[in-house]
Design an enzyme around this catalytic site. Structure first.
Site, mmCIF file in Angstrom:
data_model
loop_
_atom_site.group_PDB
_atom_site.id
_atom_site.type_symbol
_atom_site.label_atom_id
_atom_site.label_comp_id
_atom_site.label_asym_id
_atom_site.label_seq_id
_atom_site.Cartn_x
_atom_site.Cartn_y
_atom_site.Cartn_z
ATOM 1 N N THR A 1 0.709 -1.238 0.102
ATOM 2 C CA THR A 1 -0.145 0.119 -0.012
ATOM 3 C C THR A 1 0.836 1.183 0.137
ATOM 4 O O THR A 1 2.056 1.085 -0.220
ATOM 5 C CB THR A 1 -0.895 -0.124 1.152
ATOM 6 N N CYS B 1 1.892 4.443 -8.684
ATOM 7 C CA CYS B 1 2.198 3.096 -8.328
ATOM 8 C C CYS B 1 0.733 2.203 -8.576
ATOM 9 O O CYS B 1 -0.256 2.629 -8.252
ATOM 10 C CB CYS B 1 2.468 3.174 -6.850
ATOM 11 N N SER C 1 4.243 0.125 -1.314
ATOM 12 C CA SER C 1 4.714 0.007 -2.390
ATOM 13 C C SER C 1 4.899 1.368 -3.205
ATOM 14 O O SER C 1 6.131 1.757 -4.124
ATOM 15 C CB SER C 1 3.868 -0.677 -3.607
ATOM 16 N N LYS D 1 -6.365 1.867 6.240
ATOM 17 C CA LYS D 1 -5.034 1.253 6.816
ATOM 18 C C LYS D 1 -4.422 2.185 7.887
ATOM 19 O O LYS D 1 -2.968 2.130 8.213
ATOM 20 C CB LYS D 1 -4.233 1.029 5.595
ATOM 21 N N GLY E 1 -0.173 3.899 10.801
ATOM 22 C CA GLY E 1 -0.409 3.319 9.574
ATOM 23 C C GLY E 1 0.440 1.985 9.268
ATOM 24 O O GLY E 1 1.458 2.104 9.762
ATOM 25 N N GLY F 1 -0.756 7.602 -5.747
ATOM 26 C CA GLY F 1 -1.764 6.569 -6.429
ATOM 27 C C GLY F 1 -1.799 6.887 -8.076
ATOM 28 O O GLY F 1 -2.333 5.633 -8.786
#
Length: 177
Positions: A5, A164, A129, A37, A49, A161
């Site tokens: 994430t 990735c 990631s 998360k 997180g 976002g």
């Protein structure tokens, strides 16, 4: 490196902010796009997180909050105790997982190998990631834009976002002010 994430923590201007995307992947498939998360801990005084397996997140969040309670909210003492316990547990240390925890005074990256890292600048940390995309965006925005900490986190995660494949733009943010 595991594919997880993106979590970004930032503290500035008397605020602590954490944000995360909502994507949960399994291999090359998206299982869920709106997972949470990030969470507040210790009476809303600490933000956390998680990047890694969702099932592991619940156990590690609960375990960390136990140390926060035991250390009466002292984040520094809690991360040290938590890191020792995580590293010593033969099952937990095998997890491909990382956490960011922060309050208005400190920010740390934690891992099962015993890492307790306070970022060099003491205010921006990213994991997962898309972490490198998010931290790069946050550093650039901090230097060249006039955004409040919450907007900086949102914009940085939006950029991550868009780059990735293991991160989406379903962003959630929590803050302490």
């Amino acid at each position: 490196m595991f594919h997880a994430t993106t979590i970004l923590g930032y503290k500035a201007d008397g605020k602590a902010v954490i944000g995360g995307d909502g994507q949960v992947t399994f291999g090359d498939a998206v299982l869920k796009s709106n997972a949470t998360k990030i969470r507040t801990l210790y009476e809303g005084k600490v933000l956390a997180g998680f990047a890694g397996s969702t099932a592991d997140a619940f156990n590690l969040f609960d375990m960390f909050e136990g140390f926060l309670n035991e250390k009466r909210g002292d984040l520094f003492k809690s991360v040290i105790a938590f890191s020792k316990a995580w590293r010593k547990d033969k099952h937990l240390r095998q997890l491909e997982a990382m956490m960011i925890v922060l309050n208005k005074e400190h920010i740390f990256i934690l891992s099962g190998t015993g890492d307790v890292v306070e970022p060099q600048d003491g205010k921006i940390a990213a994991i997962g990631s898309g972490g490198n995309y998010a931290i790069s965006a946050a550093r650039a925005l901090e230097k060249h834009a006039d955004l409040d900490p919450t907007e900086l986190v949102k914009e940085s995660l939006q950029i991550a976002g868009e780059l990735c494949i293991y991160t989406n733009t379903n962003i959630k943010v929590l803050e302490l002010s």
